[in-house]
Every structure is written in structure tokens, then in C-alpha cells.
Design an enzyme around this catalytic site. Structure first.
Site, PDB file in Angstrom:
ATOM      1  N   ARG A   1      -0.484  14.323  13.195  1.00 55.26           N
ATOM      2  CA  ARG A   1      -0.025  14.188  11.814  1.00 55.26           C
ATOM      3  C   ARG A   1       0.098  15.521  11.061  1.00 55.26           C
ATOM      4  O   ARG A   1      -0.511  15.711  10.005  1.00 55.26           O
ATOM      5  CB  ARG A   1      -0.909  13.205  11.045  1.00 55.26           C
ATOM      6  CG  ARG A   1      -1.048  11.861  11.756  1.00 55.26           C
ATOM      7  CD  ARG A   1      -1.762  10.836  10.920  1.00 55.26           C
ATOM      8  NE  ARG A   1      -0.862  10.144  10.000  1.00 55.26           N
ATOM      9  CZ  ARG A   1      -1.240   9.181   9.170  1.00 55.26           C
ATOM     10  NH1 ARG A   1      -2.490   8.811   9.114  1.00 55.26           N
ATOM     11  NH2 ARG A   1      -0.372   8.597   8.383  1.00 55.26           N
ATOM     12  N   PRO A   2       0.879  16.449  11.594  1.00 52.84           N
ATOM     13  CA  PRO A   2       1.077  17.715  10.877  1.00 52.84           C
ATOM     14  C   PRO A   2       1.899  17.496   9.598  1.00 52.84           C
ATOM     15  O   PRO A   2       2.511  16.436   9.438  1.00 52.84           O
ATOM     16  CB  PRO A   2       1.870  18.557  11.875  1.00 52.84           C
ATOM     17  CG  PRO A   2       2.579  17.577  12.729  1.00 52.84           C
ATOM     18  CD  PRO A   2       1.704  16.355  12.802  1.00 52.84           C
TER      19      PRO A   2
ATOM     20  N   ARG B   1      -4.280   9.537   3.195  1.00 57.77           N
ATOM     21  CA  ARG B   1      -3.147  10.362   3.622  1.00 57.77           C
ATOM     22  C   ARG B   1      -2.284  10.759   2.422  1.00 57.77           C
ATOM     23  O   ARG B   1      -1.844  11.881   2.281  1.00 57.77           O
ATOM     24  CB  ARG B   1      -2.302   9.505   4.591  1.00 57.77           C
ATOM     25  CG  ARG B   1      -1.193  10.248   5.256  1.00 57.77           C
ATOM     26  CD  ARG B   1      -1.759  11.055   6.356  1.00 57.77           C
ATOM     27  NE  ARG B   1      -0.862  12.077   6.823  1.00 57.77           N
ATOM     28  CZ  ARG B   1      -1.281  13.206   7.368  1.00 57.77           C
ATOM     29  NH1 ARG B   1      -2.553  13.462   7.489  1.00 57.77           N
ATOM     30  NH2 ARG B   1      -0.426  14.083   7.789  1.00 57.77           N
TER      31      ARG B   1
ATOM     32  N   LYS C   1       0.836  -1.216   0.000  1.00 59.86           N
ATOM     33  CA  LYS C   1       0.000   0.000   0.000  1.00 59.86           C
ATOM     34  C   LYS C   1       0.868   1.263   0.000  1.00 59.86           C
ATOM     35  O   LYS C   1       0.655   2.173  -0.800  1.00 59.86           O
ATOM     36  CB  LYS C   1      -0.898   0.008   1.242  1.00 59.86           C
ATOM     37  CG  LYS C   1      -1.560   1.350   1.500  1.00 59.86           C
ATOM     38  CD  LYS C   1      -2.493   1.338   2.687  1.00 59.86           C
ATOM     39  CE  LYS C   1      -1.876   1.729   4.006  1.00 59.86           C
ATOM     40  NZ  LYS C   1      -1.577   3.156   4.196  1.00 59.86           N
ATOM     41  N   ASN C   2       1.846   1.316   0.897  1.00 54.12           N
ATOM     42  CA  ASN C   2       2.576   2.566   1.048  1.00 54.12           C
ATOM     43  C   ASN C   2       3.584   2.814  -0.075  1.00 54.12           C
ATOM     44  O   ASN C   2       4.159   3.902  -0.167  1.00 54.12           O
ATOM     45  CB  ASN C   2       3.221   2.635   2.440  1.00 54.12           C
ATOM     46  CG  ASN C   2       2.148   2.796   3.520  1.00 54.12           C
ATOM     47  OD1 ASN C   2       1.002   3.119   3.218  1.00 54.12           O
ATOM     48  ND2 ASN C   2       2.516   2.545   4.773  1.00 54.12           N
TER      49      ASN C   2
ATOM     50  N   ASP D   1       4.169  19.987   8.598  1.00 51.95           N
ATOM     51  CA  ASP D   1       5.126  21.097   8.629  1.00 51.95           C
ATOM     52  C   ASP D   1       6.457  20.753   7.961  1.00 51.95           C
ATOM     53  O   ASP D   1       7.082  21.612   7.321  1.00 51.95           O
ATOM     54  CB  ASP D   1       5.360  21.541  10.093  1.00 51.95           C
ATOM     55  CG  ASP D   1       5.780  20.377  10.982  1.00 51.95           C
ATOM     56  OD1 ASP D   1       5.176  19.291  10.863  1.00 51.95           O
ATOM     57  OD2 ASP D   1       6.716  20.539  11.787  1.00 51.95           O
TER      58      ASP D   1
HETATM   59  N1  EPU Z   1       5.399  14.318  11.169  1.00 49.36           N
HETATM   60  C1  EPU Z   1       5.457  15.636  11.538  1.00 49.36           C
HETATM   61  N2  EPU Z   1       5.512  16.581  10.542  1.00 49.36           N
HETATM   62  C2  EPU Z   1       5.498  16.239   9.226  1.00 49.36           C
HETATM   63  C3  EPU Z   1       5.449  14.876   8.856  1.00 49.36           C
HETATM   64  C4  EPU Z   1       5.393  13.931   9.864  1.00 49.36           C
HETATM   65  O1  EPU Z   1       5.460  15.975  12.722  1.00 49.36           O
HETATM   66  O2  EPU Z   1       5.541  17.130   8.385  1.00 49.36           O
HETATM   67  C5  EPU Z   1       5.290  13.297  12.237  1.00 49.36           C
HETATM   68  C6  EPU Z   1       3.991  12.499  12.102  1.00 49.36           C
HETATM   69  O3  EPU Z   1       2.904  13.159  12.725  1.00 49.36           O
HETATM   70  C7  EPU Z   1       4.353  11.200  12.763  1.00 49.36           C
HETATM   71  C8  EPU Z   1       5.837  11.029  12.411  1.00 49.36           C
HETATM   72  O4  EPU Z   1       6.313  12.338  12.072  1.00 49.36           O
HETATM   73  O5  EPU Z   1       4.205  11.329  14.141  1.00 49.36           O
HETATM   74  C9  EPU Z   1       6.130  10.105  11.249  1.00 49.36           C
HETATM   75  O6  EPU Z   1       5.412  10.539  10.109  1.00 49.36           O
HETATM   76  P1  EPU Z   1       5.794  10.123   8.621  1.00 49.36           P
HETATM   77  O7  EPU Z   1       5.767  11.350   7.796  1.00 49.36           O
HETATM   78  O8  EPU Z   1       7.022   9.294   8.628  1.00 49.36           O
HETATM   79  O9  EPU Z   1       4.563   9.191   8.255  1.00 49.36           O
HETATM   80  P2  EPU Z   1       3.553   9.322   7.048  1.00 49.36           P
HETATM   81  O10 EPU Z   1       4.287   9.581   5.797  1.00 49.36           O
HETATM   82  O11 EPU Z   1       2.429  10.205   7.419  1.00 49.36           O
HETATM   83  C10 EPU Z   1       3.750   6.786   6.437  1.00 49.36           C
HETATM   84  C11 EPU Z   1       2.761   5.679   6.226  1.00 49.36           C
HETATM   85  C12 EPU Z   1       2.167   5.282   7.556  1.00 49.36           C
HETATM   86  C13 EPU Z   1       3.294   4.853   8.495  1.00 49.36           C
HETATM   87  C14 EPU Z   1       4.356   5.955   8.608  1.00 49.36           C
HETATM   88  C15 EPU Z   1       5.552   5.545   9.430  1.00 49.36           C
HETATM   89  C16 EPU Z   1       1.931   6.174   4.022  1.00 49.36           C
HETATM   90  C17 EPU Z   1       0.823   6.636   3.169  1.00 49.36           C
HETATM   91  N3  EPU Z   1       1.725   6.160   5.332  1.00 49.36           N
HETATM   92  O12 EPU Z   1       2.996   7.852   7.005  1.00 49.36           O
HETATM   93  O13 EPU Z   1       1.321   4.176   7.306  1.00 49.36           O
HETATM   94  O14 EPU Z   1       2.777   4.608   9.773  1.00 49.36           O
HETATM   95  O15 EPU Z   1       4.792   6.332   7.290  1.00 49.36           O
HETATM   96  O16 EPU Z   1       6.139   4.399   8.911  1.00 49.36           O
HETATM   97  O17 EPU Z   1       2.984   5.803   3.522  1.00 49.36           O
HETATM   98  C18 EPU Z   1      -0.427   2.675   7.723  1.00 49.36           C
HETATM   99  O18 EPU Z   1      -0.127   2.100   6.664  1.00 49.36           O
HETATM  100  O19 EPU Z   1      -1.238   2.186   8.543  1.00 49.36           O
HETATM  101  C19 EPU Z   1       0.186   3.965   8.025  1.00 49.36           C
HETATM  102  C20 EPU Z   1      -0.312   4.801   8.921  1.00 49.36           C
END
Ligand code: EPU
Length: 415
Positions: free
Chosen positions: A121-122, A92, A22-23, A124
Site C-alpha cells: 500500500r504505497p 487509511r 465507509k469508503n 507514491d
Molecule cells: N497503490 C499504489 N500506489 C499508490 C496508491 C495505490 O501502488 O499511491 C496500489 C495499492 O497498494 C493497491 C492498489 O494500488 O495495491 C489500489 O489502491 P487504491 O489506491 O485504489 O486503494 P485505496 O484508496 O488504498 C480504497 C479503499 C479500499 C479498497 C480499495 C480498492 C478506502 C479508504 N479504502 O483503498 O477499501 O480495497 O480502494 O477498491 O476507500 C476496505 O474497505 O476493506 C478497503 C481496503
């Protein structure tokens, strides 16, 4: 509203084929916007997040042929249009259209993305990275407008190794004549899958130990990419196998990307047989308690924390799980406790699981994707019938989960 009913306690044997990740696919699909010629993606999983991403591509004008898990996409006629809330809020990863549209059109306009309610999930880190690339960011009524005259070369040091921000920088810079360095990037395998796709199209992106160097290219050509196997789906079925398997064989996988889970299963006394592309696993009759701390890849994935919680309800003693990625990923605990587990939420970072407890069927609610998976696992091991409501979350990320489980002997239905 769809629901799942499960009659628990049936041994599972046979084979389960794992689908594409998926990701990965939610990044590969927006990346097709960068290609100047048609591109092909294979091993596409049949999940709601793919449908939602395709809907955005079609809205922009992509010509798509989708058959037998293979998608061919021709984006020669796409237009840059504002992506409205009803399309963006389905998942997302809709925010990857920011990077892809910026790279192609130097402008993107999109509503705030959706996704599981597992924390603040910001975005920023994404927005600060855009600014470093000379992109103006304005936000009005939940709508993000991004615009630039010229994307520039720069070095970006991420405050956290964010998966989404790393991917957005890759997409933003891939179709430009710039060199970008990302320090402290995320290292998840899905990012390597995207980089492989972009490099096959014509970029020169180099992954080093501590950084990623992106040399973009103004013309990106036709190619084919295979979606890597879903390591979270793999992990979910491995956990099911450790609870109920009789030589349950999980196929089409890369065990190397599941090392953190495999090590914890082994530490808890579960044994398994590995090949390069499969794992065969049987029920562990004496699960030892273990402690887990979620971490970025290659650490224990937060996305398997909730499924692993159900596993630990069967451990012979007290286990803990510490969640370090999200602030609110224990919503499944209340639901699991309705099935007779004894799990305490110590604080928003840690839970204690007091095992072993015989789970008993009940009606439970799926609050998020992986939380929903933890409830399916619980239903499979519980005595009696478990009904899971609000299952749309689960269908967003698990391809054909009902039939995959039925085929190995589970008594599970969707209504
Ligand atoms: N974060 C910030 N600011 C940002 C971006 C992220 O504070 O600008 C924080 C997030 O709030 C979180 C942490 O940093 O607490 C990690 O976020 P990350 O950006 O790594 O995650 P994501 O890209 O939103 C992807 C997967 C998630 C998976 C995470 C971590 C996708 C679409 N989603 O999310 O998948 O948990 O990486 O591996 O690729 C899932 O499949 O169930 C899922 C939630």
C-alpha cells in the site's frame, strides 16, 4: 480485547437495512474542510473509522453536531496543525487530510496513514500527483510535509486507477481556481459521491469516460449530501443470504453498484429478487463452483473477495479466486482452514477452494476488516460455536453488525 462468538447453522429471515458507505464517508468528512459555510452529511454509518475521522476534525477545531446518523460540520475556526501518528494511524483514509488541508491552507503535515495490513500500500501515486500540482513533498521520520505557494492547473495521468489518489487530487484542487484533468482515474461509486458533494458546494467537476475534469472554486458554500449505501456491506449480507437466508431482504441499497457480485451469485445458481432499492435472497442448496478475478470497479471488488471465499467453501467442486489489487489479502485462508475448509493458497495471487466442506466451529483470529467478515460468515454456517478474536478490524467498517444479524435470527454475541 473484544471477541465475537457465533453458534452456527441458523436460518436467517427478515430485513437488514444497509448503512452509509465507509469508503464514502471517510472522504466526505475531510471534504467538509473545504466548505466556507456549515455543511450537512446524512446517512452516516456508525463505525470506528467515522469516530477516528471525527477525532481528527475535532483536533483541527471543527464544530460538529452528530445526531441520528446526520452530521453538521462548521469548519470556520479550524486551524492547520500537524496531524500526529496516534490520530493518522487509526485509518487509511487519514491521508485525505493531505488534500483537504492543502486546498485550504496550501500546506499539510501528517503521519503515514493506517489501514488493513493487506499489502504494501504505497502512496507514491498520491505524492507524484501532488508534485504535478506544484506541491513540494518532504518525508521525515514517517511524517509527510506538503507545501506550495500556489496550486497550478495540470493534467495528471495516474499510473494505476487508485481510489485514494483520485480522491486526494479532487480534494487538493477543489478549493482553488484551477482546472485539473485526471486521466485513468478510479471510477468507484464512492468517488461520484464525493464529486456530487463538491459540485453541490460550488465546484464544476465533470466525469467523462476516460477522465475527470476538475474546475475548482475559491468559495464553497453550504449544502447537504447523503452518503451512498455501502456496497461492500450490501455484498456481505447478500453472501450471508445465499448461504442461510429464507427470504432475507436487504434494504436501502442500490443494486446497480453490486452487478459484479450479483452476476457471480447468479452464475453459481443463487437466485434473488431485485427492486430499485432492495434484494431478497434465499439459501442456494446447490452452489455451483465459479472463478473470480478481482478488478477495479465495475469489476468484482477486492473488498468482497474474502467474504466470497467463505461462500465458495460450500460450492459443489473446485473454485478459484485471483486477487489482482493487493499482494497480501489471503490471510483469512489459514483461519478459514481452522474451521475445516479446504482452501489452498496457490501463490500470493490465487487460491483454490475445494468445496463443499462442512465447516466446524473453532477459535479464529480476524487479521483484517474483510477477512474478519469472512470469518463471521463462516461462523454463521459452521456446526457448533466459533469464536473470533481481534474483532476491532470488523468494527472499523461494519455498522452494528451484531444487532443486524441478531435481528434476522443469528445467534451471535460480542464480549
Ligand atoms: N497503490 C499504489 N500506489 C499508490 C496508491 C495505490 O501502488 O499511491 C496500489 C495499492 O497498494 C493497491 C492498489 O494500488 O495495491 C489500489 O489502491 P487504491 O489506491 O485504489 O486503494 P485505496 O484508496 O488504498 C480504497 C479503499 C479500499 C479498497 C480499495 C480498492 C478506502 C479508504 N479504502 O483503498 O477499501 O480495497 O480502494 O477498491 O476507500 C476496505 O474497505 O476493506 C478497503 C481496503
Amino acid at each position: 480485547m473484544k471477541k465475537i462468538t457465533i453458534e452456527g447453522n441458523h436460518t436467517l429471515s427478515g430485513e437488514i437495512n444497509i448503512s452509509g458507505a465507509k469508503n464514502s464517508i471517510v472522504a466526505l468528512l475531510p471534504a467538509t474542510i473545504l466548505a466556507d459555510e456549515p455543511v450537512t452529511i446524512t446517512n452516516v454509518p456508525n463505525i470506528k473509522d467515522v469516530e477516528a475521522t471525527i477525532a481528527i476534525l475535532q483536533y483541527l477545531g471543527s464544530e460538529i453536531t452528530y445526531q441520528n446518523n446526520t452530521i453538521i460540520i462548521d469548519n470556520k475556526n479550524i486551524q492547520n496543525k500537524e496531524i500526529p501518528d496516534n490520530l493518522a494511524n487509526k485509518l487509511r483514509a487519514s491521508y485525505y487530510f493531505m488534500g483537504a488541508l492543502l486546498s485550504k491552507f496550501k500546506e499539510a503535515s501528517i503521519s503515514y496513514p493506517g489501514g488493513c495490513p493487506i499489502g504494501k500500500r504505497p502512496i507514491d501515486i498520491h505524492l507524484n500527483s501532488f508534485k504535478k500540482l506544484n506541491i513540494d513533498v518532504s518525508i521525515e521520520n514517517n511524517n509527510y510535509h506538503l507545501k506550495t505557494n500556489n496550486i497550478i492547473s495540470n493534467t495528471i495521468t495516474l499510473a494505476k486507477p487508485s481510489v485514494g489518489a483520485t480522491i486526494n487530487i479532487l480534494l487538493t484542487t477543489a478549493k482553488t481556481k484551477t482546472t485539473t484533468i485526471i486521466n485513468n482515474p478510479a471510477k468507484e461509486p464512492e468517488i461520484n459521491n464525493l464529486i456530487e458533494f463538491l459540485n453541490k458546494m460550488g465546484t464544476n467537476i465533470i466525469i467523462n469516460k476516460d477522465n475527470i475534469i476538475i474546475n475548482g472554486s475559491s468559495y464553497l458554500k453550504s449544502t447537504t449530501i447523503q452518503t451512498i449505501p455501502d456496497r461492500i456491506e450490501t455484498g456481505t449480507y447478500l453472501i450471508i443470504g445465499a448461504l442461510l437466508g429464507n427470504k432475507l431482504k436487504i434494504n436501502n441499497i442500490n443494486p446497480l453498484v453490486n452487478t459484479a457480485l450479483i452476476n457471480k451469485l447468479k452464475e453459481s445458481n443463487t437466485s434473488m429478487t431485485l427492486t430499485d432499492s432492495s434484494i431478497t435472497i434465499s439459501k442456494n442448496h446447490f452452489i455451483k463452483p465459479v472463478n473470480i478475478t478481482t478488478k477495479e470497479y465495475p469489476g468484482f471488488p477486492t473488498d468482497l473477495q474474502q467474504p466470497f471465499t467463505t461462500y465458495l467453501t460450500q460450492a459443489m467442486g473446485k473454485s478459484t479466486i485471483k486477487e489482482t489489487i493487493y499482494e497480501n489479502r489471503f490471510q483469512n485462508v489459514k483461519e478459514l482452514n481452522k474451521l475445516n475448509s479446504h482452501i489452498n493458497i496457490d501463490n500470493n495471487k490465487q487460491i483454490t477452494i475445494n468445496g463443499p466442506t462442512k465447516l466446524v466451529g473453532n477459535i479464529v483470529n480476524s487479521t483484517d476488516l474483510r477477512g474478519g467478515a469472512s470469518l463471521i460468515i463462516a461462523g454463521l454456517i459452521a456446526e457448533g460455536t466459533t469464536t473470533i478474536t481481534n474483532i476491532e478490524h470488523i468494527l472499523r467498517g461494519y455498522d452494528n453488525i451484531i444487532n443486524k444479524l441478531k435481528n434476522v435470527g443469528a445467534k451471535i454475541e460480542i464480549e
